[in-house]
Design a protein around this motif. Structure first.
Motif, short mmCIF file in Angstrom:
data_model
loop_
_atom_site.label_atom_id
_atom_site.label_comp_id
_atom_site.label_asym_id
_atom_site.label_seq_id
_atom_site.Cartn_x
_atom_site.Cartn_y
_atom_site.Cartn_z
N PRO A 143 10.11 3.17 -0.30
CA PRO A 143 7.91 3.99 -0.28
C PRO A 143 7.61 5.14 -0.02
CG PRO A 143 8.81 1.96 -0.16
CD PRO A 143 10.28 2.35 -0.20
N SER A 144 9.10 5.65 1.61
CA SER A 144 8.63 6.57 1.71
C SER A 144 9.17 8.23 0.69
CB SER A 144 9.09 6.54 3.16
OG SER A 144 10.55 6.94 3.38
N GLY A 145 9.70 7.62 -0.24
CA GLY A 145 10.07 8.61 -0.88
C GLY A 145 10.79 10.10 -0.69
N ASP A 146 11.99 9.10 -0.13
CA ASP A 146 13.42 9.38 0.86
C ASP A 146 14.16 9.07 -0.46
OD1 ASP A 146 13.82 7.13 2.23
OD2 ASP A 146 13.38 8.95 4.29
N ALA A 147 14.76 8.41 -0.91
CA ALA A 147 15.76 8.24 -1.85
C ALA A 147 15.11 6.97 -2.77
CB ALA A 147 16.60 6.99 -0.99
N VAL A 148 15.95 7.74 -4.05
CA VAL A 148 15.62 7.41 -5.25
C VAL A 148 15.70 6.33 -5.33
CG1 VAL A 148 16.38 7.71 -8.08
CG2 VAL A 148 16.27 9.41 -6.82
N ALA A 166 0.90 -1.25 0.17
CA ALA A 166 0.16 0.23 0.15
C ALA A 166 0.81 1.44 0.09
CB ALA A 166 -1.15 -0.03 0.91
N ALA A 167 0.14 2.20 -0.32
CA ALA A 167 0.78 3.67 -1.04
C ALA A 167 1.56 4.73 0.71
CB ALA A 167 0.59 4.70 -1.19
N ASP A 168 2.70 4.01 0.58
CA ASP A 168 3.31 5.57 2.37
C ASP A 168 2.92 6.41 2.45
OD1 ASP A 168 4.68 6.07 3.56
OD2 ASP A 168 6.22 4.74 3.87
N PRO A 169 2.18 7.37 3.58
CA PRO A 169 1.50 8.54 3.29
C PRO A 169 2.65 9.51 3.63
CG PRO A 169 1.76 7.32 5.32
CD PRO A 169 1.86 6.09 4.17
N SER A 170 4.00 8.98 3.07
CA SER A 170 4.70 10.06 3.99
C SER A 170 5.72 10.64 1.96
CB SER A 170 6.06 9.82 4.48
OG SER A 170 6.48 8.23 4.04
N CYS A 171 4.57 9.55 1.00
CA CYS A 171 5.68 9.55 -0.61
C CYS A 171 4.32 10.97 -0.84
CB CYS A 171 5.70 8.91 -1.23
SG CYS A 171 5.91 9.61 -2.63
#
Ligand code: NAG
Ligand code: NAG
Ligand code: NAG
Ligand code: NAG
Length: 276
Positions: free
Chosen positions: A119-124, A22-27
């Motif tokens: 998933p949390s959007g902090d790394a490419v 499921a999508a991570d809310p921090s992204c």
């Protein structure tokens, strides 16, 4: 789909949930927007670190025209003066797609880039880019810019009011129908009106209310290995695909389930031969 996954999670059956997290809310959209801005800064400066930050470049999967190469030998090391950019933000997959047009006669390019984050959007995690140039399908960056910019200036890529948005499934289904048509003439494609296709620098319509995208496609082409980035706020999906033997991007704008805009990039140079 997300609702289904949540239902699966809540009922305790996790096999499907493990397959598609499921999508991570921090992204968030804000985070993805900042990443696309960093990507544009990196390309403008010719410095990949402006996108990668502290992430180890070696840990990032990178392909150019679907061929793996080190980021240190990528298009991101060439400073390019960007005339036009437009991005899709996909918070469900934590991914982005960016269209870039460079009209500078020194280095004319039309570039499409999918970037996938953790998933949390902090790394490419993965960057795939198609860098079209002389030799590719209908390549003429100035003309592509003219058409793309005219659409943007006329607000054809507007943000769709929340209540009128199509689901991810509907948006992807419209794209898949169009892509399936190349190998199966019986597929029913949800054509909208007006609709225009920008393929390289070739524009199918006349920018009038009656333009149709149903102006024919080749037959017998299997379009495989579809990797999607979907942004429901603009009803748009980009698919990176193997178009027969060609690396290709097909981007579709869908409104009320119907196709309204199509942008394509197709690499015609033989990149497997090691050419640039
Ligand atoms: C990208 O496009 C936006 C408008 O959509 C513009 O404000 C921004 O300056 C552009 N970025 C670059 C690096 O050209
Ligand atoms: C690209 O298109 C423009 C506008 O039609 C034209 O003036 C120019 O000659 C074209 N460039 C090439 C390299 O074909
Ligand atoms: C655009 O206009 C030309 C000339 O009038 C016409 O032949 C063509 O069918 C039109 N194309 C579309 C997609 O309407
Ligand atoms: C591209 O080049 C490779 C290596 O020279 C060759 O094996 C292949 O057949 C070529 N592909 C096309 C589509 O021309």
């Amino acid at each position: 789909m997300l609702a289904n996954l949540l239902a699966v999670l809540l009922t305790g059956s996790t096999s499907l949930a493990l397959a598609v997290p499921a999508a991570d809310p921090s992204c968030t959209r804000d985070l993805l927007r900042r990443h696309t801005e960093s990507y544009l800064s990196a390309q403008t400066a010719g410095d990949p670190l402006l996108l990668l930050g502290t992430a180890a470049a070696a840990a990032v999967v990178y392909t150019e025209d679907f061929v793996s190469r080190p980021i240190s030998a990528s298009v991101l090391n060439t400073p390019l003066r960007i005339a036009h950019n437009r991005s899709l933000l996909d918070t469900t997959q934590c991914a982005t797609y960016t269209e870039i047009i460079v009209t500078d006669p020194a280095n004319p390019r039309v570039i499409g880039t999918q970037i996938r984050f953790n998933p949390s959007g902090d790394a490419v995690q993965k960057i795939e880019t198609l860098v079209t140039k002389e030799g590719d399908w209908a390549f003429n960056a100035s003309l592509t810019y003219f058409y793309a910019n005219r659409e943007t200036e006329n607000n054809l890529w507007f943000t769709i009011p929340e209540a009128e948005r199509d689901s991810r499934a509907v948006i992807q289904a419209a794209a898949d129908a169009y892509l399936d048509l190349f190998n199966d003439k019986s597929v029913v494609v949800p054509w909208g009106t007006p609709c225009n296709r920008l393929e390289g620098s070739w524009y199918t319509g006349n920018f009038t209310a009656t333009d149709s995208c149903n102006v024919g496609v080749p037959s017998g082409v299997a379009i495989k290995e579809r990797r999607y980035v979907i942004d429901e706020t603009v009803g748009t999906v980009d698919a990176f695909v193997q178009f027969g033997s060609r690396p290709d991007s097909h981007e579709f704008r869908v409104e009320k389930g119907k196709l309204r805009l199509v942008h394509t990039l197709t690499v015609m140079r033989n990149v497997t031969a090691g050419g640039d």
